[in-house]
Motif scaffolding. Sequence first.
Motif, PDB file in Angstrom:
ATOM      1  N   HIS A 151       0.857  -1.196   0.000  1.00 23.09           N
ATOM      2  CA  HIS A 151       0.000   0.000   0.000  1.00 23.09           C
ATOM      3  C   HIS A 151       0.882   1.231   0.000  1.00 23.09           C
ATOM      4  N   HIS A 152       0.635   2.094  -0.957  1.00 18.67           N
ATOM      5  CA  HIS A 152       1.412   3.324  -1.064  1.00 18.67           C
ATOM      6  C   HIS A 152       0.450   4.513  -1.059  1.00 18.67           C
ATOM      7  N   SER A 153       0.490   5.292  -0.001  1.00 17.98           N
ATOM      8  CA  SER A 153      -0.369   6.471   0.077  1.00 17.98           C
ATOM      9  C   SER A 153       0.100   7.521  -0.923  1.00 17.98           C
ATOM     10  N   GLY A 161      -1.171  16.030  -2.487  1.00 18.37           N
ATOM     11  CA  GLY A 161      -0.900  14.928  -3.401  1.00 18.37           C
ATOM     12  C   GLY A 161       0.571  14.816  -3.733  1.00 18.37           C
ATOM     13  N   THR A 162       1.150  13.648  -3.499  1.00 15.42           N
ATOM     14  CA  THR A 162       2.603  13.475  -3.620  1.00 15.42           C
ATOM     15  C   THR A 162       3.032  12.817  -4.932  1.00 15.42           C
ATOM     16  N   ALA A 163       2.099  12.507  -5.823  1.00 19.12           N
ATOM     17  CA  ALA A 163       2.438  11.733  -7.020  1.00 19.12           C
ATOM     18  C   ALA A 163       3.215  12.533  -8.065  1.00 19.12           C
ATOM     19  N   TYR A 164       3.074  13.860  -8.075  1.00 18.58           N
ATOM     20  CA  TYR A 164       3.662  14.672  -9.141  1.00 18.58           C
ATOM     21  C   TYR A 164       5.025  15.216  -8.715  1.00 18.58           C
ATOM     22  N   GLN A 165       6.038  14.422  -8.978  1.00 11.99           N
ATOM     23  CA  GLN A 165       7.395  14.781  -8.588  1.00 11.99           C
ATOM     24  C   GLN A 165       8.170  15.360  -9.783  1.00 11.99           C
ATOM     25  N   ASN A 278       4.772  20.547  -9.801  1.00 15.48           N
ATOM     26  CA  ASN A 278       5.369  19.393  -9.141  1.00 15.48           C
ATOM     27  C   ASN A 278       5.611  19.737  -7.676  1.00 15.48           C
ATOM     28  N   SER A 279       6.245  18.854  -6.942  1.00 17.55           N
ATOM     29  CA  SER A 279       6.431  19.078  -5.503  1.00 17.55           C
ATOM     30  C   SER A 279       7.278  20.317  -5.215  1.00 17.55           C
ATOM     31  N   ILE A 280       8.221  20.641  -6.103  1.00 21.29           N
ATOM     32  CA  ILE A 280       9.049  21.845  -5.923  1.00 21.29           C
ATOM     33  C   ILE A 280       8.199  23.090  -6.108  1.00 21.29           C
TER      34      ILE A 280
END
Length: 295
Positions: A151-153, A161-165, A278-280
């Motif tokens: 399981h990956h949150s 939302g952490t998916a967009y790196q 993205n996260s940045i």
Amino acid sequence: MIPVVAVLAAMEYLLERIPNEYAIKSDYLDENSNSVEVLYLGNSHVYFGINPDFALHQSYNASYISQSLNLDHMILDKYHWKNLKYIVIPADYVSMYYTLETANDKWRIKNYNLYYHFGIGYDPINYTEIFNGKIQDQIKKIEDYYIQKKHHSLSTRLGFGTAYQSPSPFDISESAKVAAKRHTFNIQSEEYLHNFEINKEILNRMVKFAEEKQIKVVFLSSPVTLKYYQNCNQSQLANTMNVYDYLLKKYPQTCCHIDYMQSSYFNISDFYDADHLNSIGAEKLTKLVEKKLPK
């Protein structure tokens, strides 16, 4: 039929208990809504664009992918907000003509029924996990979580939302055309004119609620790339922004607009695709917005 029904019921029970972002957000607000000072609502632009880990306030990101204004209003209406000072609402190109119920990904409605308990519509499919997708995919989800312990949150505790790196896997120019086309509607059609009127009424309700509770409303236009902006229909954009301008004039003590849609502060390395940070970039946007919200 009894064994079949029993198996399906057992699968549904197991599927609904696999942690997901909707359940996590709902559980957090059930326990912590009274401590939230800044509530971020909206769609994926906010979900991937605002990271409360960098906030100056007790902030929470209650947005999600394809979340339309009527769902924002349902979230705002459901919980108690004892310490709420700011409601941040997206003011995007897509905002006024879009509702999840009329979108291609309207299957997401079941998440608001199952985990927020909103009761949207009467379609029984929208109240189940097992009938939203292929049975073999559902079996795989059960196996991965309960047997393989995988399981990956995809979001943080505070809803980001952490998916967009970084770096971006996309050709930004090409993704700009695709995204802008997806977000451009036939604004003269009866369906989208109806959506427009619904969203206008919902915005008025949210602002009126905030005025009565002495809460500030912030309309946030998130950054997008120049290519995306150039592919937008200017009539749709103007009609959308006119609604926000009207509310700014009608409620000058309650509403303000933070507009980073074409901000030069953000460069191409801040974007995951043509219209998402993205996260940045999210860290930069969060710090900018939070500084504009006085304690």
